[in-house]
Design an enzyme around this catalytic site. Structure first.
Site, short mmCIF file in Angstrom:
data_model
loop_
_atom_site.label_atom_id
_atom_site.label_comp_id
_atom_site.label_asym_id
_atom_site.label_seq_id
_atom_site.Cartn_x
_atom_site.Cartn_y
_atom_site.Cartn_z
N LYS A 211 42.18 32.16 38.39
CA LYS A 211 42.37 32.90 37.27
C LYS A 211 43.78 32.65 37.36
CE LYS A 211 39.44 36.09 37.70
NZ LYS A 211 38.79 37.43 37.81
N GLU B 280 36.99 40.75 37.69
CA GLU B 280 38.26 41.48 37.48
C GLU B 280 38.93 41.01 36.32
OE1 GLU B 280 41.41 40.97 40.45
OE2 GLU B 280 42.97 42.51 39.15
N ARG C 155 32.62 30.12 47.85
CA ARG C 155 32.90 29.84 46.77
C ARG C 155 32.72 28.48 46.00
NH1 ARG C 155 37.55 32.13 44.01
NH2 ARG C 155 37.25 34.25 44.96
P1 ATP Z 1 39.72 34.19 40.90
O1 ATP Z 1 40.63 33.99 41.97
O2 ATP Z 1 39.60 33.17 40.08
O3 ATP Z 1 40.56 35.31 40.09
P2 ATP Z 1 38.12 36.09 41.80
O4 ATP Z 1 37.03 36.12 43.07
O5 ATP Z 1 39.43 36.88 42.37
O6 ATP Z 1 38.32 34.70 41.48
P3 ATP Z 1 36.54 38.01 40.33
O7 ATP Z 1 36.74 38.34 38.96
O8 ATP Z 1 36.71 38.88 41.35
O9 ATP Z 1 37.24 36.78 40.40
O10 ATP Z 1 35.12 37.47 40.42
C1 ATP Z 1 34.00 37.96 40.06
C2 ATP Z 1 32.74 37.19 41.04
O11 ATP Z 1 32.90 35.98 40.73
C3 ATP Z 1 33.05 37.74 42.60
O12 ATP Z 1 31.57 38.19 43.00
C4 ATP Z 1 33.84 36.53 42.98
O13 ATP Z 1 33.17 36.54 44.24
C5 ATP Z 1 32.82 35.28 42.00
N1 ATP Z 1 33.44 34.06 42.00
C6 ATP Z 1 34.80 34.04 41.73
N2 ATP Z 1 35.17 32.78 41.89
C7 ATP Z 1 34.12 31.95 42.47
C8 ATP Z 1 33.96 30.85 42.74
N3 ATP Z 1 34.74 29.71 42.50
N4 ATP Z 1 32.84 30.67 43.07
C9 ATP Z 1 31.54 31.36 43.14
N5 ATP Z 1 31.81 32.72 43.01
C10 ATP Z 1 33.28 32.95 42.48
MG MG Z 2 40.56 38.22 42.19
#
Ligand code: ATP
Ligand code: MG
Length: 559
Positions: A272, A35, A262
């Site tokens: 983020k 995202e 994660r």
């Molecule tokens: P954040 O909470 O940092 O915004 P998010 O999961 O909302 O993380 P996205 O941009 O939706 O962030 O993530 C893109 C991809 O990366 C998704 O498939 C997510 O599951 C994966 N991802 C995000 N954070 C992690 C992590 N700490 N470890 C492994 N994979 C991750």
């Molecule tokens: Mg997110």
């Protein structure tokens, strides 16, 4: 660290089983779906390495898909940064996709669901909807609008799209089952009204699709075979499958969602939203501050793509969440930089040496090897003269036998130079040592082949010639948080910031470094790995400490 024959991870086992069951290898396709609401962090690197790694293993395309359905938080700046980071890590995506490109298709499918009596417009407040949701042990209650006629639903939904209503007046919900044991199946919201311009679609839309409605359908549109996400979506899988089922046509690939844990890194936060707070509250200097666990921060800090990929491969993927110690990431940086980084001399905390028997005004050049790890050794010349700098910590007036550095009456070798002996010190009024007066042995020059040059002395010190050295700003970084898990403490995570996470010093570096370009890596001998910061200019050199030569925290924490 990567072993020769790597065993399959559990996602690869799932894929292998699918292939055995007859799934066509040519239909394998993956995606990485960020995202664009912030910069990528080290957690994302795991997901990137997993998805793109599968692409390489199975020779299958991997799409970069921006999950851009929330204009309130998303920006073009983030899209650009994400593309840059994925490329820098060394991966190539097949198609660059945007969920926002599917808005029309998603809308058309929503209309189809309404016509099939599988979606309805609910005109209650979000609070009322939440109240009727029930609990895991108590079934939900049907909305009074659940049995609106198809005609009325079509009319309202179209008017939602046309902008006739304010945010919150209506939502579109899937009509599934308010008594489902999985609460996500209790008529989830598919669309909400949001009068916000989108970074790509501008003001074309004022209704935006929710994550669950968007994600599986986007996978289906792109014909992604295996849609890998983190564990918090495990409960969403049933809904993902329900939504895909509604639009599925025979002969197409039916995407499959599977979940992995994660990755969390110690002494930092990988979210983020939390990283945005650090940026907005000015605790760090932007998303690429070298203390940030973002890909751009790590890059600026001096991490190489190889070291980050190696880290991700080493920790692999797991079914359960755990905390990875940041020292493993640092280990991966050292391992790669040891091979790549040219050795140079820099003195961070200078103390002046005067070689009293060295001719005044004379300069000679000594040969120094650039990197002992190189297959074909290359050398450079370093100026040597009567006045030099060494590290303050490398000299003591008195010390016991275990101190292999310089002490009064003792000898050391100046690396690539001569053996010297400390004879006396000069002090200021407060008693601080300002100069150490030494004598040098003119026959002991490194590599000269004389018996004196072969003489063994216990210590070897790095040094720079005072008249030739260049001043440089050196930024030494430490962990951003004092706690291993700052976001799992009593207080807000901001409470656990390490006040000493950045220390700036003025150093003297060997003169050749004036040519160093931003991004270049070096090993400051006996000190650590450093790289040139983008702020650096020939008349104001700036170096970042990527990582020390040894893990200094391991000692502190076991003390
Ligand atoms: P954040 O909470 O940092 O915004 P998010 O999961 O909302 O993380 P996205 O941009 O939706 O962030 O993530 C893109 C991809 O990366 C998704 O498939 C997510 O599951 C994966 N991802 C995000 N954070 C992690 C992590 N700490 N470890 C492994 N994979 C991750
Ligand atoms: Mg997110």
């Amino acid at each position: 660290m990567a072993t020769e024959v790597k065993s399959l991870n559990f996602i690869e086992h799932i894929i292998e089983d699918d292939l055995k069951a007859g799934f066509d290898r040519d239909d394998l396709r993956f995606r990485f779906p960020p995202e664009p609401n912030g910069y990528l962090h080290i957690g994302h690197a795991s997901s990137i390495c997993l998805n793109f790694g599968l692409g390489l293993r199975y020779n299958a395309p991997v799409n970069l898909r921006f999950d851009d359905t929330n204009p309130a938080k998303e920006e073009k700046e983030y899209v650009d940064a994400i593309k840059n980071d994925v490329s820098w890590l060394g991966f190539e995506w097949d198609k660059e996709c945007y969920a926002s490109d599917y808005f029309q298709q998603l809308y058309d499918w929503a209309v189809m669901l309404i016509k099939a009596d599988k979606a309805y417009v609910d005109s209650q407040s979000s609070e009322a909807i939440a109240e009727q949701k029930g609990t895991p042990t108590k079934p939900g209650i049907d909305s009074p609008f659940r049995n609106r006629s198809v005609q009325e639903n079509l009319d309202l939904f179209e008017r939602m799209k046309n902008g006739e209503f304010q945010a919150g007046e209506h939502v579109l919900r899937a009509k599934i089952d308010m008594t489902a044991s999985n609460m996500l199946m209790r008529d989830p919201v598919m669309y909400r009204i949001l009068h916000k311009a989108h970074h790509r679609t501008g003001n074309d839309w004022c209704i935006y699709p929710m994550y669950d409605w968007t994600h599986g359908e986007s996978d289906y549109i792109e014909q992604v075979s295996h849609s890998l996400c983190t564990l918090e979506f495990a409960m969403h899988r049933e809904l993902y499958e329900w939504f895909v089922e509604q639009i599925y046509e025979e002969g197409k690939v039916k995407p499959k969602q599977r979940e992995f844990a994660r990755r969390n890194l110690s002494h930092t936060v990988v979210s983020k939203r939390k990283l945005l707070r650090l940026v907005e509250e000015g605790v760090v200097n932007g998303w690429d501050d070298p203390r940030m666990p973002t890909i751009s921060g790590l890059r600026r800090r001096g991490y190489t793509p190889e070291s980050i990929r190696n880290f991700a491969d080493t920790i692999g993927i797991a079914k359960r969440e755990n905390l990875i110690d940041v020292s493993l990431l640092e280990f991966c940086a050292r391992e790669d930089l040891n091979k790549k980084a040219p050795r140079v001399m820099a003195v961070l905390d200078p103390l002046k040496l005067v070689l009293t028997n060295y001719p005044e005004g004379e300069t000679e050049y000594v040969e120094a090897e650039n990197n002992p790890e190189e297959e074909e050794q290359t050398y450079r010349k370093l100026p040597f003269s009567r006045e030099l700098y060494i590290e303050k910590a490398d000299f003591r007036e008195e010390a016991n036998r275990k101190f292999f550095r310089l002490k009064l009456g003792g000898e050391v070798r100046l690396k690539n130079g001569y053996i010297i002996k400390a004879e006396s010190v000069v002090k200021d009024e407060e008693g601080n040592i300002t100069e150490v007066h030494c004598t040098y042995d003119p026959l002991s020059k490194s590599g000269s082949g004389t018996p004196e040059s072969m003489r063994k002395v216990k210590g070897t010190l790095h040094w720079v010639s005072a008249a030739h050295a260049k001043k440089a700003e050196v930024r030494n970084y430490d962990r951003l948080f004092t706690e291993a898990e700052p976001d799992r403490q009593e207080e807000d995570f901001m409470h656990y910031l390490n006040p000493e996470s950045l220390q700036v010093t003025e150093a003297f570096v060997e003169p050749g470094l004036i040519e160093a370009k931003p991004g270049e890596h070096f090993q400051f001998q006996r000190l650590g790995y450093y790289n040139v910061d983008p702020d650096s200019k020939p008349d104001h050199l700036v170096f970042n400490r990527t990582v020390g030569l040894r893990d200094s925290w391991a000692k502190i924490e076991t003390k």
